[in-house]
Design a protein around this motif. Structure first.
Motif, PDB file in Angstrom:
ATOM      1  N   LEU A   1      42.033  14.173 -26.636  1.00 17.53           N
ATOM      2  CA  LEU A   1      40.800  14.541 -27.559  1.00 17.53           C
ATOM      3  C   LEU A   1      39.990  13.458 -27.620  1.00 17.53           C
ATOM      4  O   LEU A   1      38.747  13.709 -27.680  1.00 17.53           O
TER       5      LEU A   1
ATOM      6  N   ALA B   1      36.133  14.584 -28.594  1.00 17.16           N
ATOM      7  CA  ALA B   1      36.100  15.843 -29.446  1.00 17.16           C
ATOM      8  C   ALA B   1      36.487  15.176 -30.962  1.00 17.16           C
ATOM      9  O   ALA B   1      35.818  15.624 -31.906  1.00 17.16           O
ATOM     10  N   ARG B   2      37.104  14.082 -30.966  1.00 19.98           N
ATOM     11  CA  ARG B   2      37.299  13.363 -32.362  1.00 19.98           C
ATOM     12  C   ARG B   2      35.853  12.775 -32.670  1.00 19.98           C
ATOM     13  O   ARG B   2      35.419  12.686 -33.787  1.00 19.98           O
TER      14      ARG B   2
ATOM     15  N   ALA C   1      32.943  13.866 -32.118  1.00 20.64           N
ATOM     16  CA  ALA C   1      32.269  15.042 -32.172  1.00 20.64           C
ATOM     17  C   ALA C   1      32.504  15.545 -33.773  1.00 20.64           C
ATOM     18  O   ALA C   1      31.409  15.925 -34.313  1.00 20.64           O
ATOM     19  N   ILE C   2      33.701  15.299 -34.056  1.00 18.50           N
ATOM     20  CA  ILE C   2      33.928  15.751 -35.440  1.00 18.50           C
ATOM     21  C   ILE C   2      33.289  14.801 -36.564  1.00 18.50           C
ATOM     22  O   ILE C   2      32.851  15.317 -37.473  1.00 18.50           O
TER      23      ILE C   2
ATOM     24  N   ARG D   1      35.128   6.320 -28.520  1.00 17.27           N
ATOM     25  CA  ARG D   1      36.365   7.020 -27.969  1.00 17.27           C
ATOM     26  C   ARG D   1      37.333   5.959 -27.702  1.00 17.27           C
ATOM     27  O   ARG D   1      38.727   6.402 -27.797  1.00 17.27           O
TER      28      ARG D   1
ATOM     29  N   ILE E   1      30.374  22.917 -35.149  1.00 18.58           N
ATOM     30  CA  ILE E   1      31.650  22.127 -35.056  1.00 18.58           C
ATOM     31  C   ILE E   1      32.703  22.125 -36.583  1.00 18.58           C
ATOM     32  O   ILE E   1      33.647  22.332 -36.601  1.00 18.58           O
TER      33      ILE E   1
END
Length: 462
Positions: free
Chosen positions: A127, A132-133, A135-136, A310, A445
């Motif tokens: 993720l 993904a993390r 984006a959160i 990331r 999101i």
């Protein structure tokens, strides 16, 4: 040194970006030592908890070695790959869940539980590399980010008050005031006043000097603040009882733990819920911790993103995977890293320093045991107070911003969980914005995350 061309700077400066962050090698080393001292308790607490579930010969010493090695690896990855001043080690709470809920409660073999931790780490890395993390984190509004930082500060302070015995359990009121004449309490109060006064006078390494002064006072006065007494009672400093020259303890290779994880067993249908719980709790716990620490260290940009995000989040997953392979519960970012940040730590050199100290602890663990919890408790309280500074930037007149921030701040210490604080903050933020007709202010999101969190609480419980 700012006028020296980049190519002519020392290699440590070039690699870690010391000049760009306005720090020095000495400051980073001092910050790393401070962070290590405030989290070194994990060397003894983690084995104590896990040994109730992991039955191997000489379990305590093997688990102590695993704890030190996992913390060293996790901190080194964070410092060298992500280049952030955040230390990692087997996390509190998750180790208790591993022992008392999964192994002793559900009857799952400890090898299978380690497999579940490993798989959750793989999911973290995937993720993280997919963004993904990141984006959160970007979807979380500034008011909640500031509240997360403040909540972590309140959580740290609560841990410090608890460790010192200033705040104790009370059957009638849940919590109450401890005995002020007890040795841990007056020692911690002494350390708090000394550290605060040194900080007010802008003395370099104020927190570290406070820890050392309190430790010396505990030793010379014979205060009963050290674990290991009869029937679990506290005792005076027992002296250095290592096997070589007093302060040394011979390292033990944890052969009964390394590589014993059962990944196939963890992938069975009955263990999938365990994987999900490990993943869920650590995902939001670590994401909240890393976001709050990055905010405090000045890494959060105006677009609410972080440099090397990331790599930052992937380092957390790699640490969890390595820890599971070695034989311990989830390794994650430690909130005590805030103590090093307050001492000026701004780059990965701080985390690398922590890693080296954990490696040395496999030889010098009797020396590390000389630092009582009463000496590190003031550091946690003081750092917690400093982390509340950002709350003044929250719009407290806007209830859709103020109430979620307040719940985030309150739930962390009162539920003893960063993940719960983040969860209730996100759910309430989305709900208030939507029901007040301002739903477009929220990222899609964040709505998706809030829905998942709500479903998790309703259908899966704790």
């Amino acid at each position: 040194m700012t006028n020296i061309p980049f190519t002519q700077r020392p290699w440590l400066d070039r690699f870690f970006g010391l000049t760009e962050q306005g720090t020095t090698v000495q400051r980073e080393l001092r910050a790393g030592l401070t962070t290590f001292l405030t989290m070194s308790y994990i060397l003894f607490v983690n084995p104590q908890i896990l040994s109730a579930a992991i039955d191997v010969p000489n379990a305590f010493v093997q688990l102590l070695m695993v704890t030190a090695l996992s913390a060293a690896f996790g901190s080194a990855v964070m410092g060298l790959v992500a280049r952030y001043p955040f230390a990692q080690a087997p996390g509190m709470g998750l180790n208790a869940f591993f022992t008392y809920t999964v192994v002793l409660g559900m009857g799952l073999p400890w090898q299978t539980a380690l497999g579940a931790v490993f798989i959750s780490g793989v999911l973290f890395v995937l993720l993280s590399m997919m963004g993904a993390r990141q984006a959160i984190v970007q979807a979380i509004p500034l008011s909640l980010k500031l509240a997360i930082t403040g909540g972590i500060g309140a959580f740290l302070a609560f841990i410090g008050l608890k460790n010192a015995g200033i705040v104790v359990a009370n059957d009638a009121t849940l919590v109450g005031l401890g005995h002020l004449t007890a040795a841990p309490v007056w020692l911690a109060l002494f350390g708090l006043v000394i550290s605060g006064a040194l900080m007010a006078r802008r003395v370099t390494a104020a927190v570290l000097w406070g820890i050392l002064a309190t430790t010396i006072l505990a030793i010379v006065t014979g205060a009963q603040v050290y674990a290991g007494g009869a029937d679990g009672a506290l005792q005076s400093f027992p002296g250095f009882t290592g096997s070589v020259a007093g302060i040394f303890g011979a390292p033990v290779w944890p052969s009964d733990l390394v590589g014993q994880l059962d990944i196939a067993g963890a992938l069975s249908l009955g263990a999938l819920s365990v994987i999900f719980t490990f993943f869920f709790v650590d995902f939001f716990d670590a994401t909240g911790t890393l976001t709050g620490l990055a905010q405090r260290a000045g890494y959060m940009r105006e677009d609410q993103d972080m440099p090397r995000a990331r790599r930052l989040f992937a380092s957390d997953g790699l640490a969890a995977m390595f820890g599971a392979f070695m034989g311990t519960s989830t390794t994650t970012a430690f909130v005590e890293s805030a103590s090093g940040i307050e001492e000026g730590g701004r780059t990965g050199l701080t985390a690398v320093t922590v890693a080296v100290l954990f490696l040395l602890a496999t030889f010098l663990w009797p020396l590390a045991a000389a630092i009582p919890g009463a000496a590190t408790a003031p550091a946690l309280i003081l750092v917690g107070a400093m982390m509340l500074e950002g709350l003044k930037h929250i719009d407290w007149e806007d209830i859709t911003e103020a109430l979620p921030a307040f719940l985030t701040l309150l739930f962390m210490p009162l539920t003893f969980s960063i993940a719960n604080g983040v969860s209730f903050g996100v759910i309430s933020y989305c709900g208030l914005k939507l029901l007040s007709g301002r739903g477009r202010e929220v990222s899609p999101i964040l709505y998706f995350i809030a829905a998942l969190l709500a479903v998790r609480y309703v259908y899966l419980g704790e």
